[in-house]
Design a protein around this motif. Structure first.
Motif, short mmCIF file in Angstrom:
data_model
loop_
_atom_site.label_atom_id
_atom_site.label_comp_id
_atom_site.label_asym_id
_atom_site.label_seq_id
_atom_site.Cartn_x
_atom_site.Cartn_y
_atom_site.Cartn_z
N ALA A 166 32.80 50.29 -1.10
CA ALA A 166 32.26 50.71 0.18
C ALA A 166 30.75 50.53 0.10
O ALA A 166 30.22 50.00 -0.89
CB ALA A 166 32.63 52.16 0.48
N SER A 167 30.04 50.96 1.13
CA SER A 167 28.58 50.91 1.11
C SER A 167 28.04 52.02 2.00
O SER A 167 28.68 52.41 2.98
CB SER A 167 28.05 49.54 1.55
N SER A 175 20.06 60.93 8.71
CA SER A 175 21.47 60.95 8.34
C SER A 175 21.82 59.70 7.55
O SER A 175 20.97 58.84 7.30
CB SER A 175 22.35 61.04 9.59
N THR A 176 23.05 59.59 7.15
CA THR A 176 23.57 58.40 6.47
C THR A 176 24.91 58.03 7.09
O THR A 176 25.56 58.86 7.72
CB THR A 176 23.76 58.62 4.96
N ARG A 177 25.33 56.80 6.88
CA ARG A 177 26.66 56.37 7.34
C ARG A 177 27.29 55.50 6.27
O ARG A 177 26.59 54.86 5.47
CB ARG A 177 26.58 55.63 8.67
N ALA A 192 25.43 63.15 3.15
CA ALA A 192 24.16 62.94 2.47
C ALA A 192 23.02 62.79 3.48
O ALA A 192 23.21 62.30 4.59
CB ALA A 192 24.24 61.70 1.58
N ARG A 193 21.81 63.21 3.07
CA ARG A 193 20.63 63.11 3.90
C ARG A 193 19.74 61.96 3.43
O ARG A 193 19.68 61.66 2.24
CB ARG A 193 19.82 64.42 3.82
N LEU A 224 17.39 58.08 -1.01
CA LEU A 224 16.11 57.54 -0.58
C LEU A 224 16.31 56.54 0.55
O LEU A 224 17.24 55.73 0.52
CB LEU A 224 15.40 56.85 -1.75
N ALA A 225 15.43 56.59 1.54
CA ALA A 225 15.49 55.62 2.64
C ALA A 225 15.41 54.21 2.08
O ALA A 225 14.60 53.92 1.20
CB ALA A 225 14.36 55.89 3.62
N ARG A 226 16.25 53.32 2.60
CA ARG A 226 16.31 51.95 2.08
C ARG A 226 16.65 50.99 3.22
O ARG A 226 17.32 51.36 4.20
CB ARG A 226 17.33 51.84 0.95
#
Length: 474
Positions: A166-167, A175-177, A192-193, A224-226
């Motif tokens: 997955a990714s 947020s995350t997806r 996860a944030r 971490l934002a990516r």
């Protein structure tokens, strides 16, 4: 002085000069170390440090022992075989624990059956997993690693390495997806944030994975934002359920109608079976090469259970498989592993224990019988192949290309077992490195440093190579 005496005298001189002590001063205080270096030419120990009879966690160096037992016990023609049989109205898919069985292999079998004129299953499908019994995870496997693919369950019903992909993406709103390929029947939820580096360090927040029933995974914590997605790999938790869903999807793709139930286990009173399709794994040597070079745990553990099945003529398990390994090696080589504690064949369990001396004995037997076994030839080479290709202590000359060995690490343990090569690329020495209770201080700044274990290994392996290439020819 005859030639052999001259060699021994020179070896004694080299051992005094090169192997007074391994570079243990590089390791943090409290580390336990046991090393052994032996000349293959003269059967002489040229360096022995620590208690070689003390039990250490072998980690993945245990795969050398498993590989030896497999070569001694299983026939050269051995292959895992997966069969699809018809029993009255039912289908029976007999799994053998093939660790390299893939989705496309099952699809090809269904396609062949459809081409033979069968387009409907009028009864149920039985997933026969009777070749193995007992736990799918060995005692001592860390609970916090059960969701990752190197801890994939050792099951008779294995497909795609019991591993899914997955990714996870970070969003601007914090947020995350998660993206999961449609063909993988799992469910992944993310809580996860998305955080900045400062937020992550101040909160001590990390990314965490928990597993639940029905192959349900939950991601929590911080990321971490990516700009690009972070690839993820999960170990399937319920292999029977996962493969059941995969099979139903493949049947639909091939246009084979099925309205029955998928049942798990051996079908009793199955009567006469009609073979519809079969698939065989690669050869034993090919599997062992993949196991040793990439340190594949599933191959090692499914082979372990297969050895228990083959040796004791009963369903294979971690218990009878590890017992079989000891019996097979003792009967064929005389090496007594009765003091060793084996919970699996991969080395993943933290309950495994083995002495440096026993590993040295195994390595010597492998070298003495290499023409029949062919195991050294398929082990990783320092700086060039397998798990040793990018190891920091092995990337540069003189170590690169001049050591063949199997590495192994579990929490707090860093091990290596293998051979130093001479100038012609032939094994000249055997060595065992067992380092346990290794807990270095964590870095407090961003300055690059060389890890203590890398410093230790770099010096130790250089000594081995220098010694191996200085030994005169007979």
């Amino acid at each position: 002085m005859n030639k052999k005496s001259l060699i021994c005298a020179i070896l004694g001189l080299f051992s005094t000069h090169l192997f007074a002590l391994p570079p243990v001063e590089a390791l943090p205080s409290g580390s336990r170390v046991s090393t052994q270096v032996e000349s293959l030419t003269t059967n002489q120990s040229v360096q022995s440090y620590g208690d070689t009879e003390q039990l250490f966690p072998p980690a993945s160096t245990l795969k050398v022992v498993t590989a030896l037992a497999a070569k001694l016990e299983l026939p050269e023609t051995f292959r895992f075989e997966t069969q699809i049989n018809q029993s009255n109205k039912d289908w029976v898919i007999k799994f053998s624990g093939d660790p390299l069985l893939k989705n496309q292999h099952l699809s090809a079998m269904f396609k062949q059956i459809k081409a033979d004129g069968i387009s409907e299953i009028k009864g149920d499908i039985w997933l026969d997993n009777s070749v193995f019994s007992g736990y799918e995870r060995a005692v001592g496997w860390p609970w916090d690693n059960l969701g990752v693919c190197y801890s994939a369950p050792s099951s008779a019903i294995s497909i795609d390495k019991n591993c899914v992909q997955a990714s996870i993406y970070t969003n601007n709103n914090g947020s995350t997806r998660v993206y999961v390929p449609e063909h993988q029947p799992i469910y992944v939820e993310t809580r996860a944030r998305t955080v900045t580096k400062v937020e992550k360090e101040s909160s001590q927040c990390t990314l965490e994975l928990t597993t639940g029933d029905d192959n349900h995974f939950v991601i929590d914590g911080c990321l971490l934002a990516r700009e690009k997605p972070l690839p993820l790999r999960f170990a399937v938790q319920d292999t029977s359920l996962y493969v059941s869903r995969v099979i139903q999807r493949l049947l639909t793709q091939q246009g084979i109608r099925f309205n029955g139930q998928v049942r798990i286990g051996e079908k009793t009173n199955s009567g006469k079976l009609k073979l519809l399709a079969t698939h065989q794994s690669p050869s034993l040597d090919e599997m062992l090469e993949k196991m040793l070079k990439s340190s594949n745990n599933l191959i090692a553990d499914n082979l372990t259970k297969t050895l228990g099945h083959h040796f004791y003529l009963q369903p294979g398990s971690f218990a009878n498989g590890t017992a079989a390994i000891k019996q097979i090696i003792f009967a064929n080589t005389g090496i007594d592993l009765s003091r060793a504690q084996f919970a699996d064949g991969s080395g993943l369990s933290r309950n495994n224990r083995m002495t440096n001396h026993s590993m040295s004995q195994v390595l010597r037997y492998v070298w003495e019988n290499e023409s029949q076994l062919g195991l050294i030839d398929i082990m990783p080479t320092a700086g060039e192949s397998g798990t040793l290709q990018y190891r920091r202590s092995m990337r540069k000359s003189p170590v690169k290309g001049n050591i063949i060995a199997k590495s192994g690490s579990v929490y707090g343990s860093y091990n290596m077992a293998g051979y130093g090569l001479d100038a012609q690329g032939k094994p000249q020495t055997l060595f065992v490195q067992f380092v346990a209770d290794y807990y270095p201080n964590k870095k407090r700044d961003s300055q690059p440093t060389v890890a203590p274990i890398t410093q230790f290994e770099t010096q130790f392996y250089q000594q081995i190579v220098e010694f191996s290439q200085a030994i005169p020819k007979k």
